[in-house]
Every structure is written in structure tokens, then in C-alpha cells.
Design an enzyme around this catalytic site. Structure first.
Site, short mmCIF file in Angstrom:
data_model
loop_
_atom_site.label_atom_id
_atom_site.label_comp_id
_atom_site.label_asym_id
_atom_site.label_seq_id
_atom_site.Cartn_x
_atom_site.Cartn_y
_atom_site.Cartn_z
N LEU A 81 0.83 -1.19 0.00
CA LEU A 81 0.00 0.00 0.00
C LEU A 81 0.88 1.25 0.00
CD1 LEU A 81 -2.99 0.96 0.24
CD2 LEU A 81 -2.66 0.97 2.72
N LYS B 78 1.66 7.33 0.70
CA LYS B 78 1.86 8.70 0.24
C LYS B 78 0.80 9.13 -0.77
CE LYS B 78 6.85 8.49 1.04
NZ LYS B 78 8.21 8.58 0.44
N ARG C 185 4.24 13.38 9.21
CA ARG C 185 4.43 13.91 7.86
C ARG C 185 3.49 13.24 6.86
NH1 ARG C 185 9.79 13.89 9.69
NH2 ARG C 185 10.26 11.88 8.72
N GLY D 59 29.66 -6.68 37.12
CA GLY D 59 29.94 -5.84 38.28
C GLY D 59 31.06 -6.37 39.14
N ASP E 121 17.21 -3.91 19.60
CA ASP E 121 16.04 -4.15 18.76
C ASP E 121 15.03 -5.06 19.45
OD1 ASP E 121 16.31 -2.66 16.42
OD2 ASP E 121 17.71 -4.08 15.54
N ALA F 8 17.71 5.89 14.82
CA ALA F 8 18.48 4.97 15.65
C ALA F 8 18.41 3.56 15.08
CB ALA F 8 17.94 4.96 17.08
N ASN G 81 7.61 1.67 13.66
CA ASN G 81 8.91 2.09 14.21
C ASN G 81 9.67 2.94 13.19
OD1 ASN G 81 9.43 -0.13 12.53
ND2 ASN G 81 11.14 -0.87 13.75
#
Length: 397
Positions: A70, A73, A102, A230, A167, A136, A94
């Protein structure tokens, strides 16, 4: 009672690469109907690396989904999408920050079409961080979150984790956020906008490293190789066997005593200078030498069996080849071979979520690009064959 936990939930999946597709895969495996909406060339992972042949990565993450091609725009594509939103429960995306706005498809627009819609957005960075508007990827999140800074050895450069932690941690948390929003909707009757930043999702996995930093006043090395992040547990390392490597750790004094017994080192078991976790950490180099010296002459699998029998946490270090030829691959395992209509075998991920009251979903292959465009639009919106033909001829679907 439904047969599956998410039966009847309809998800419009705009997401790409790993983060969002893993989230929607988890939903598909609980019975949700996932309509994967893709641009005309398909999402980037479909063709990455291997040209016109669909990648294994796409197959692993997109089984049990339908594909609708699809053009969002195009005003007609946007109109079709909003009609689908009116009949859906969740939209997952994402995209880079600001993309939906936009396109004229921000949360306010979706909520106007359907006040019950849950919009779930996977982001790289939290809304309150300086990087909020930046693009990112897993690598950049590992870099900025401290994962790379804490991975590797002290005398070597920072290194990314081998797994795409950001991710998939982000995708898993996004799944949890959607579940919470759907539950809250049962009380409010309204959807909401759920956002999960990969940077936020990965930070808690650094608990050992952050705790070590805080407890030591910032004096511990940030990169500890295969030792505890640690430096709070010893032994805790990967040790060479005669024919491979074994991960061994002693979280408790009981583990340490059992390991000493296996090594025939009653002297170490009785030595007060190794009697506590802090004491063992203080002599971590010496301890690693003891364990490595014992392990080095022994067959890996025999040593693992003896350690497990004694209750000492351990595991063999497996290669990807070992994993792909082992019990993690199979029809009911985490990596599942599936056949398409032509008998070609590909692989999809199984689900780590097991609910006794939710019937498992049989795994199917990932869809071809646009494979279900006609069926989705006919079933959901009632479009006719002539309407579909026009939309296809004019490159809307």
C-alpha cells in the site's frame, strides 16, 4: 473462552527490520490477525544482502502474517489505511520520529478514525532525551546506552554485543505496552499512544554493570570480558575444556564448595581466604587459574554433566552451527522449519510465551510481498475486483 489469548485482535503492522516485526510476531503467535503493510519495494529486510531472494531474517520474523502492499503517500492509499484503522485494534510502527505526522497519520488522526485504536511506536530514544528526534539502529543504541562500553576486555576497544539486544528488548517491551493498553481499554473504552524507546528498554539489562559502578564509587573497569559485569561473582567466566569451552559460575558458597569437590581441591574449600563471595572476587585471577587448569584437560560434555549433577551453574559454549543442529530447531522449538506451497523449506521463530489457556498457533511461512492485498481489502473493506484492479493499475496497492 477464546481458543487463543489474542483471538479477534486486528493489528496493522507498519513496522520494519527487527524491533516492530518481533513485537507483532509475538502477537501473531497468540492469535492476533497481523496485516503487514509494506511499501512497493517491501520493507528493507526483505531483500537486504541477497538481492531479489527474500532473506532468512525476514522469514524468521514474519511468519503468520498477511502482506498488504500500500502506498501511504498516495491520498487513496492513505484513505484505505484509515478505513482499515477504523476496523482494527492496534497500529504498530517504528519509523523515524515524525514520519507518521508527515504522512498525516499521527495518533490524533488515527483516533479520529477509531477512538479505540492503540498506536504503538518503537523509538530509538526516549522523548525526554537530547537524541529524541534522531534516527536509531541497534548499533547506535548499544553505543549510546553503555552496552558497547561495557562489552569486551579492559585493554581492548569497546565491542557491540553479538545479539541485536536493543532491537529485541525494545520489541518485547513494546509488546508489553500494547498488552497493557488493550487491558486498560477494557475499562476506558479508548485506545492510546504507546511509545517504547530501545535505549530505555536496554538500560535495565546493565544492572550488574551499573551496580558495580555505584558500589565501587566508579573504580571498577567498565569492560570485564567474560567475567561478571559488576565483578561481584567469582568464579564467573568461560573456561577452556579439552575440546571446547564451558561457562561456569558460582553464585553461592554452596556452588563454590561443590566445584572444589569436583576439582579435588578440599584445600580451597577449607581456605578462609576463599570463604565469601567478596573474598573470592578479591583473588579472581588466582581463582580463574585454578578452574582453567582443572577444566583444560577434560572433555567438555563430560565436565558439563558432572558440574550439572553437582548443582554448579554451567553450560557448554555452543556455536551457531551447534544451535542450528540441536534441539532449538524443530516443529515445536524456537527455530521452526516450515514449507511453502512449493515445498521449499524456510525458518520462522517460535514463541517464548507459553500460556496454558491459549492454544498454540501453527507456524506458517512469511508472506510474499503484497500476497494478501486483495483478500485483506475484500474481506475488510468490501472492495470489488474492479476496484482492486484500478488501484493496482494506478500503483496504490
Amino acid at each position: 473462552m477464546t481458543a487463543r489469548a489474542l483471538d479477534g485482535i486486528v493489528v496493522l503492522d507498519l513496522s520494519q527490520v527487527y524491533n516492530g516485526p518481533y513485537c507483532t510476531l509475538l502477537m501473531a503467535q497468540l492469535g492476533a490477525e497481523i496485516v503487514k503493510i509494506e511499501p512497493f519495494r517491501g520493507e528493507p529486510v526483505r531483500w537486504r544482502v541477497v538481492g531479489e531472494q527474500q532473506t532468512a531474517a525476514f522469514g524468521l520474523l514474519n511468519g503468520n502474517k498477511e502482506s498488504l502492499r500500500l502506498d501511504l503517500k498516495d491520498p487513496r492509499g492513505k484513505e484505505l489505511f484509515l478505513r482499515l484503522v477504523a476496523r482494527a485494534d492496534v497500529v504498530v510502527e517504528n519509523f523515524a520520529p515524525g514520519t507518521l505526522q508527515r504522512l498525516g497519520l499521527g495518533y490524533e488522526v488515527l483516533a479520529e478514525a477509531n477512538e479505540k485504536i492503540v498506536l504503538a511506536s518503537g523509538r530509538g530514544y526516549g522523548a525526554q532525551t537530547p537524541q529524541a528526534g534522531q534516527r536509531a539502529m541497534d548499533l547506535t543504541i548499544q553505543a549510546v546506552s553503555g552496552v558497547m562500553g561495557s562489552t569486551g576486555y579492559p585493554d581492548q576497544p569497546p565491542m557491540k554485543a553479538g545479539a541485536a539486544l536493543a532491537d529485541f528488548f525494545g520489541g518485547t517491551h513494546l509488546f508489553g505496552g500494547i498488552m497493557a493498553a488493550l487491558y486498560q481499554r477494557t475499562a476506558t473504552g479508548r485506545g492510546q499512544h504507546v511509545e517504547v524507546a530501545m535505549q530505555d528498554a536496554v538500560i535495565p539489562s546493565l544492572t550488574s554493570n551499573i551496580a558495580g559502578y555505584l558500589d565501587s564509587g566508579g573504580t571498577l573497569p567498565e569492560r570485564t570480558g567474560n567475567r561478571h559485569g559488576g565483578l561481584a561473582v567469582a568464579p564467573y567466566n568461560v573456561y577452556p575444556a579439552a575440546d571446547g569451552w564451558v561457562a561456569i559460575l558460582c553464585m553461592t558458597n554452596g556452588h563454590w564448595q561443590s566445584l572444589c569437590g569436583l576439582m579435588d581441591r578440599e584445600d580451597l574449600a577449607a581456605d578462609p581466604s576463599f570463604a565469601t563471595p567478596a573474598a573470592r572476587v578479591a583473588q579472581i585471577d588466582k581463582l580463574d587459574d585454578f578452574v582453567a587448569g582443572w577444566a583444560g584437560g577434560r572433555p567438555r560434555d563430560d565436565m558439563v554433566a558432572n558440574l550439572q549433577h553437582a548443582g554448579v551453574p554451567c553450560a557448554p559454549v555452543l556455536t551457531l552451527s551447534d544451535v542450528m543442529s540441536g534441539p532449538m530447531v524443530g516443529p515445536d522449538s524456537m527455530i521452526r522449519p516450515v514449507k511453502d506451497a512449493d515445498g521449499q523449506v524456510s525458518y520462522v521463530f517460535g514463541s517464548p510465551l507459553h500460556l496454558t489457556g491459549s492454544k498454540p498457533v501453527p507456524s506458517t511461512t512469511a508472506p510474499a510481498l503484497g500476497e494478501h492485498s486483495d483478500s485483506v481489502l475484500t474481506r475488510t473493506l468490501g472492495l470489488t475486483g474492479a476496484e482492486l484492479a484500478t488501484l493496482r493499475a494506478e500503483n496504490v496497492i
